[in-house]
Design a protein around this motif. Structure first.
Motif, short mmCIF file in Angstrom:
data_model
loop_
_atom_site.label_atom_id
_atom_site.label_comp_id
_atom_site.label_asym_id
_atom_site.label_seq_id
_atom_site.Cartn_x
_atom_site.Cartn_y
_atom_site.Cartn_z
N CYS A 22 -1.70 9.84 -3.50
CA CYS A 22 -1.46 8.28 -3.26
C CYS A 22 -2.53 7.91 -2.29
O CYS A 22 -2.41 8.06 -1.14
N ARG A 60 3.88 0.09 -2.88
CA ARG A 60 2.95 1.14 -3.72
C ARG A 60 2.64 0.26 -5.06
O ARG A 60 3.47 -0.34 -5.50
N TYR A 106 -2.13 5.19 -8.28
CA TYR A 106 -1.33 4.41 -7.24
C TYR A 106 -1.99 4.60 -5.91
O TYR A 106 -2.43 5.54 -5.36
#
Length: 231
Positions: free
Chosen positions: A18, A97, A106
């Motif tokens: 991420c 997120r 993401y």
């Protein structure tokens, strides 16, 4: 002083795949046209937004957090590069997120408040972005990203809480110390344009006539963020 924006992804920070993103809500006290920490009203505050690179949306400055810098240095750098202002990072607003529409990946975004001390006439992305000061309510209407709006809600609650604390101290000869509102933390994965949960907030709905009143209540502190919506 930074003369050009950082480019490339060689130093980009990832956690569990991420991308780590850092941004700021730059603000100033508009009554005096400069930073004035004696103000305790959200109506006295303006926040700074920048245009997206395509120029179709207004958002708060943000960008990638890189491996060779601390998170606060990254926040100040991105704010300088995109918005052309420098100042003091005051408080963490939370972590969200979200899924990037452009990259289909993401990202994890951290937001801070930044009290502006200087606004530059020349900055790295001057030719790529516009910037504009808005009231908090105007910014809430203009910004399309729900996670940034939730960061703005936390910022507003912190300013309001500090204002009430200042007022209490003025009315008391022996004020008791009080903690600042806690930052929000991510509790679910979301996509741009959709709402995400905040672990430090409890959600309650209360019927009132033909409208519903949404109250987000901080579990640790007496901070309430109210949103009205049609039922």
């Amino acid at each position: 002083m930074i003369s050009a924006s950082r480019t490339g992804r060689q130093l980009q920070r990832y956690i569990d795949g991420c991308r780590q993103v850092v941004g700021c809500i730059p603000y100033r006290f508009r009554k005096l046209g400069k930073s004035n920490t004696n103000s305790n009203s959200i109506e006295d505050i303006e926040v700074l937004l920048v245009s997206s690179q395509k120029g179709k949306a207004w958002l708060f400055p943000k960008g990638g957090w890189e491996n060779d810098e601390s998170i606060e240095i990254a926040a100040r750098r991105e704010t300088l590069e995109e918005a052309g202002v420098v100042g003091d990072v005051k408080s963490e607003l939370g972590r969200w997120r979200y899924k990037s529409k452009s990259q289909e990946k993401y990202h994890e975004g951290y937001m801070f408040s930044l009290l502006v001390k200087e606004q530059l006439d020349v900055w790295p992305e001057k030719n790529a972005r516009r910037r504009v000061w808005m009231t908090v309510n105007e910014a809430r209407e203009k910004c399309p990203h729900s996670w940034m709006i939730e960061a703005l809600d936390v910022f507003e609650s912190q300013i309001g809480y500090l204002g009430r604390q200042q007022q209490d101290e003025q009315n008391s000869n022996d004020p008791a110390p009080a903690p600042a509102p806690a930052p929000a933390t991510v509790s679910s994965e979301i996509e741009d344009g959709k709402s995400c949960g905040l672990e430090f907030l409890k959600m309650k709905k209360k019927k009132k006539g033909g409208e519903g009143e949404m109250m987000m209540i901080c579990c640790n502190l007496p901070v309430v963020i109210r949103r009205r919506h049609s039922t």
